[in-house]
Design an enzyme around this catalytic site. Structure first.
Site, PDB file in Angstrom:
ATOM      1  N   SER A  93       1.206  -6.287   0.257  1.00  0.00           N
ATOM      2  CA  SER A  93       0.896  -6.103   1.675  1.00  0.00           C
ATOM      3  C   SER A  93       1.923  -6.728   2.596  1.00  0.00           C
ATOM      4  CB  SER A  93      -0.465  -6.729   1.999  1.00  0.00           C
ATOM      5  OG  SER A  93      -1.495  -6.014   1.399  1.00  0.00           O
ATOM      6  N   ASP A 111      -7.544  -1.580  -1.716  1.00  0.00           N
ATOM      7  CA  ASP A 111      -6.863  -2.739  -2.286  1.00  0.00           C
ATOM      8  C   ASP A 111      -7.836  -3.837  -2.709  1.00  0.00           C
ATOM      9  OD1 ASP A 111      -4.456  -4.397  -2.800  1.00  0.00           O
ATOM     10  OD2 ASP A 111      -5.458  -5.641  -1.314  1.00  0.00           O
ATOM     11  N   HIS A 131      -8.640  -4.898  -6.598  1.00  0.00           N
ATOM     12  CA  HIS A 131      -8.363  -6.206  -7.206  1.00  0.00           C
ATOM     13  C   HIS A 131      -9.518  -6.721  -8.073  1.00  0.00           C
ATOM     14  CE1 HIS A 131      -4.490  -7.233  -5.565  1.00  0.00           C
ATOM     15  NE2 HIS A 131      -4.870  -7.085  -4.319  1.00  0.00           N
TER      16      HIS A 131
HETATM   17  O1  LIG Z   1      -4.555 -10.618  -2.119  1.00  0.00           O
HETATM   18  C1  LIG Z   1      -3.340 -10.878  -2.074  1.00  0.00           C
HETATM   19  O2  LIG Z   1      -2.878 -11.942  -1.667  1.00  0.00           O
HETATM   20  C2  LIG Z   1      -2.346  -9.823  -2.551  1.00  0.00           C
HETATM   21  C3  LIG Z   1      -2.279  -9.887  -4.041  1.00  0.00           C
HETATM   22  O3  LIG Z   1      -1.770 -11.110  -4.464  1.00  0.00           O
HETATM   23  O4  LIG Z   1      -2.741  -8.555  -2.131  1.00  0.00           O
HETATM   24  P1  LIG Z   1      -2.139  -7.916  -0.788  1.00  0.00           P
HETATM   25  O5  LIG Z   1      -0.647  -7.915  -0.936  1.00  0.00           O
HETATM   26  O6  LIG Z   1      -2.674  -6.506  -0.768  1.00  0.00           O
HETATM   27  O7  LIG Z   1      -2.608  -8.708   0.345  1.00  0.00           O
HETATM   28 MN   LIG Z   2      -1.944  -4.249   0.726  1.00  0.00          MN
HETATM   29 MN   LIG Z   3      -3.742  -6.496  -2.657  1.00  0.00          MN
END
Ligand SMILES: O=C(O)[C@@H](CO)OP(=O)(O)O
Ligand SMILES: [Mn+2]
Ligand SMILES: [Mn+2]
Length: 555
Positions: free
Chosen positions: A77, A442, A446
């Protein structure tokens, strides 16, 4: 100050433009772990079909070099929203750190000397904490091990490591493999005469790494372990003792007692000696280094260490005095606000972000997401800057999220509330440009749960259906894409849960309520997320900002 842009001829009427990020929804072949295809998202499939007929659909890339990482790295992200909001590819923290270490700059800075070399000379302890994995999203174990080796080389006599188990950027149950690698590096340090060991730890979604002020209790738990050697009493239950003599024992016991808890949610532990005394409490004059390079989940703990009496999130001295220690981040996580004050590698300097152009042009914009992704459409979008670019022209809305351990049970999360608010804003018509992030693909991806991820995709589908009705009623334009993949691969090749992001491309399409065929999406350019900002500027009626990557549309 950015330049004022010329008009480009598209959307001369100034119809509203809505940019939608389906977080973590990539493109991948059908299969038992592809929540997108299992959900058969009716609206999205229809929208894509129409966009294809209008030549307004293509796939774009969201990983590796397309977002400033190393080829083959999955997207995330931070880098994804940086690229979306800045119109450019910047070499990101993951690469800046390892390159600086390899070429040697890292070990020759004033900060390294002040933080590490001077601490060693004073006979104090070097504490390291951070996410322990090879995920390369927030941190990388190779970098952590290189720091341990260098501390020893510099004559360090005492190292304490406080690892956070990942299981979110790597396999969900891989924590012990990384602990073993860390233990090996610490054993080598001991062989070289340095008293080095693990001092505390636990799951990343349970300790330390909260973001966007969602759950400060996570930071409090982590801080109390690292600083005071105290485990949250609420973690000590059902036979789990919280205090162990090795990390391996703590993790194995946690797994045995709480078999449904993935690594990312593992309970906290503090390592104690034969007398039951914590082996790694912080003492005055010690240094603490946050080995994470990514900002969102590093800001709160950095403020906790850095701030003086103004800190008001919890009582840092609840378990004894908060000793005067030195604190450094691997990177500076917010360079506007200077968080943290000391850092080992300068962050990418992301400039001339799209919000600066829209503000310069007087374009009124609206950004919305639920808490888990709120900073994505604001902080990351604006090149890692907290707060407004120009408050008079912008409105940022955060819909409060539920805690992340409730997501699997409620995969709809707050998508309905986000859509309600966004649709109301579009109907009221006060803004020219809207951006939204739907967290579901997302955040639910996870969890590694297929049924939950299918529900997540259905939720995004429903939301997009409602969103398009509102945009259409205003004669507007809707752009849809994703920042990286996740929910399209919730099982790995062996059918086991896969909780991490992917390297898959993401969909990109435009829906225009008054489409007249005057522009189409270019299929030939090597398109990635960084091409979206120029595209959006075009759809808002303006030429591409100088220095931005090419627009995805031809006109
Ligand atoms: O949850 C987070 O910190 C990341 C995965 O480590 O996910 P995202 O990049 O989608 O925020
Ligand atoms: Mn993301
Ligand atoms: Mn993520």
């Amino acid at each position: 100050m950015v330049q004022r842009l010329e008009k480009c001829g598209i959307n001369a009427e100034g119809r509203p433009v809505v940019f939608c990020v389906m977080d973590g929804v990539g493109v991948f072949k059908e299969g038992p772990g592809n929540a997108f295809w299992l959900a058969k998202p009716e609206n999205i499939l229809k929208f894509i079909e129409e966009a294809k007929q209008n030549k307004l659909y293509r796939e774009i890339y969201a990983h590796g070099e397309y977002v400033g990482l190393t080829d083959g790295d999955m997207g995330n992200s931070e880098v994804g929203h940086n690229a979306l909001g800045s119109g450019n590819i910047y070499t990101q923290g993951a690469r800046l750190v390892i390159e600086s270490m390899r070429e040697g700059t890292f070990w020759n800075t004033q900060q390294w000397k002040d933080m590490v070399v001077d601490t060693i000379k004073a006979g104090k302890t070097v504490h390291l904490f951070g996410l322990l994995s090879s995920g390369n999203v927030h941190s990388h174990i190779d970098q952590q091990i290189m720091i341990i080796q260098k501390v020893v080389e510099c004559g360090g006599k005492r190292i304490r490591f406080h690892p956070l188990l990942d299981g979110r950027d790597v396999a969900p149950d891989s924590g012990l493999e990384f602990i073993a690698q860390l233990e090996e590096a610490l054993a080598k340090a001991r062989d070289a005469g340095c008293d080095a060991c693990i001092a505390s730890g636990g799951g990343r979604m349970h300790l330390v790494m909260d973001r966007y002020n969602a759950e400060w209790s996570m930071v409090e738990r982590g801080f109390n372990q690292i600083v005071h050697g105290v485990v949250d009493p609420a973690d000590i239950k059902d036979g789990y003792k919280g205090y162990y003599t090795t990390a391996k024992e703590a993790i194995e016991e946690g797994r045995r007692l709480f078999p449904t808890l993935l690594d990312q949610y593992a309970p906290g532990f503090v390592i104690v000696d034969a007398e039951g005394k914590p082996v790694g409490k912080l003492e005055e004059g010690d240094v603490v280094i946050n080995t994470n390079f990514r900002g969102d989940r590093a800001l709160e703990i950095s403020n906790t260490f850095d701030q003086g009496a103004e800190f008001d999130k919890f009582d840092r001295a609840a378990h004894g005095p908060f000793p005067a220690v030195k604190y450094a981040g691997m990177l500076q996580y917010d360079s506007d606000l200077g968080i943290p004050k000391t850092y080992l590698v300068p962050p990418p300097s992301i400039s001339d972000v799209m919000s600066e152009y829209t503000c310069e042009l007087g374009i009124k914009s609206f950004a919305i997401a639920e808490t888990h992704k709120y900073g994505h459409v604001t902080f990351f979008w604006n090149g890692n800057r907290l707060g407004y670019i120009n408050k008079a022209l912008e409105k940022y809305v955060e819909i409060p999220s539920e805690p992340s351990d409730m997501i699997e049970a409620n995969p709809a999360m707050k998508a309905k509330e986000v859509t309600d608010e966004l649709v109301a804003a579009i109907e009221a018509g006060e803004f020219d440009y809207y951006r939204v992030n739907y967290a579901n693909g997302d955040m639910v991806g996870h969890t590694g749960s297929v049924p939950a991820a299918v529900e997540a995709v259905k939720t995004v589908d429903e939301s997009l259906g409602r969103l398009w009705e509102a945009v259409k009623a205003k004669g507007g334009i809707l752009v849809v894409t994703a920042d990286h993949g996740n929910c399209e691969e919730v099982l790995d090749g062996k059918g086991k849960p896969k909780t991490s992001h992917t390297t898959n491309p993401v969909p990109f399409w435009i829906m225009d309520a008054k489409y007249d065929g005057k522009y189409t999406v270019n299929q030939d350019i090597d398109g990635g997320l960084a091409n979206c900002a120029a595209t959006t500027m075009n759809l808002l009626g303006y030429e591409k900002p100088e220095g931005y990557m090419q627009s995805l549309i031809d006109y």
